[in-house]
Design an enzyme around this catalytic site. Structure first.
Site, PDB file in Angstrom:
ATOM      1  N   GLY A  30      20.651 -58.141 -22.498  1.00  0.00           N
ATOM      2  CA  GLY A  30      19.469 -57.387 -22.901  1.00  0.00           C
ATOM      3  C   GLY A  30      19.487 -57.007 -24.366  1.00  0.00           C
ATOM      4  N   GLY A  72      15.839 -52.646 -29.583  1.00  0.00           N
ATOM      5  CA  GLY A  72      16.423 -52.105 -28.365  1.00  0.00           C
ATOM      6  C   GLY A  72      17.878 -51.731 -28.558  1.00  0.00           C
ATOM      7  N   GLY A  79      20.530 -52.745 -26.846  1.00  0.00           N
ATOM      8  CA  GLY A  79      21.433 -53.881 -26.770  1.00  0.00           C
ATOM      9  C   GLY A  79      21.527 -54.636 -28.075  1.00  0.00           C
ATOM     10  CE1 TYR A 106      15.811 -46.405 -16.062  1.00  0.00           C
ATOM     11  CE2 TYR A 106      16.035 -44.021 -16.076  1.00  0.00           C
ATOM     12  CZ  TYR A 106      16.251 -45.249 -16.668  1.00  0.00           C
ATOM     13  OH  TYR A 106      16.920 -45.323 -17.871  1.00  0.00           O
TER      14      TYR A 106
END
Length: 317
Positions: free
Chosen positions: A53, A58, A60, A219
């Site tokens: 990811g 982001g 990652g 989640y």
């Protein structure tokens, strides 16, 4: 530098600052071969890190960018080859000496996970650290090609399988100065629900409209699974692998820009009506600050030997 003289990391510490601070530690002790490479007379030593990811803007990506500054090889993954290449190009532009390799990995398909694992296992390089950063963030109920609810499949089922298939390669990287690590990026959402219903129908494919499919409950379940996953690896490996889960903090990333997520986050006040972070309710970290926790979990020697997995690492929101 001994563990006692390492700096204390805090809320504002960035991933790159962690990599730089841990440099002398991760080069090995007592003359042993370095784990993370440092450019000394342009000679590289061996360390391979795989991060899932890694799309631009982001956590990652920032984790990979920071680690690539010193690691011999950083493998970045994504399900879209074109976007994955954009990330690789951006890291190479920022770190010209970095060795970055792309791996197409579609976590919504168990067959694709097996294919990607076979490719990694065929690499000549060892694998020292596996970082599970990728997650399903579309906020909409969907099923994968295997018939599983996508958030649990992408966040837990596929990372579990990927790790299992790479275990021999991870274990082979062990030495007298290094114990392989697996890192799962979780969330403080583990505290926001009742826990996980471990019955397979609920875990794998909850019905639309069921409690498990409420946005924050699902989640919570997926992120709780990350914690249990890391704890299980630590306990069952008998000390041969160190696994950690973590809460990186509250961070505005590309995830928050997705329409379904934005609607839900606005409803609870996390985002303002214009889609910007609501700083009156939450204290937000920058992406580099958020990625710091992952780097700590991957390399900080002060975690060595503790034999535990926690949703809170050295940095918390």
């Amino acid at each position: 530098m001994s563990s006692a003289t390492l700096p204390t990391f805090g809320f504002s510490t960035t991933a790159e600052e962690v990599v730089d601070a841990l440099a002398s530690e991760v080069t090995g002790k007592n003359g042993t071969r370095p784990i993370v490479s440092i450019y000394l007379a342009d000679n590289l030593t061996s360390c391979t890190v795989l991060i899932t990811g890694t799309s631009l803007n982001g956590l990652g990506f920032e984790t990979a960018r920071a680690i690539a500054k010193r690691a011999n090889l950083v493998i970045i993954t994504g399900h879209n080859a074109a976007r994955l290449q954009l990330s690789a190009d951006a890291i190479s532009k920022d770190q010209p000496k970095a060795n970055v390799r792309t791996l197409v990995l579609d976590l919504s398909s168990l067959a694709a996970v097996r294919k990607a694992a076979a490719e990694v296992n065929a690499y000549s390089e060892p694998l020292h650290v596996l970082i599970h950063n990728a997650a399903d963030t579309n906020g909409i109920y969907t099923l994968t090609v295997d018939g599983f609810e996508s958030q649990m499949a992408v966040d837990h089922f596929s990372p579990f399988l990927f790790t299992k298939l790479l275990l021999p390669k991870l274990l082979a990287s062990a030495s007298t100065s290094w114990v392989p690590r697996v890192v799962a990026v979780s969330s403080e959402a583990v505290y926001m629900g009742p826990g996980i219903d471990l019955s397979l129908p609920s875990l794998a494919k909850p019905a639309p409209g069921s409690p498990q499919m409420e946005y924050f409950v699902r989640y919570h379940e997926a992120k709780s699974a990350n914690v249990l996953f890391a704890k299980g690896i630590t306990q069952r490996s008998g000390g041969k692998i160190r696994a950690y889960s973590l809460h990186p903090g509250t961070i505005f990333t590309n995830v928050h820009e997705k329409e379904a997520n934005a609607v839900m986050l606005k409803s609870v006040g996390a985002l303002k009506e214009d889609g910007k972070p609501n700083t009156e309710i939450f204290k937000w970290k920058s992406i580099p600050q958020g990625a710091a926790t992952t780097v700590i979990a991957a390399f900080d020697p002060r975690l060595s030997g503790e034999g535990f997995s926690s949703s809170i690492s050295h940095i918390r929101n």
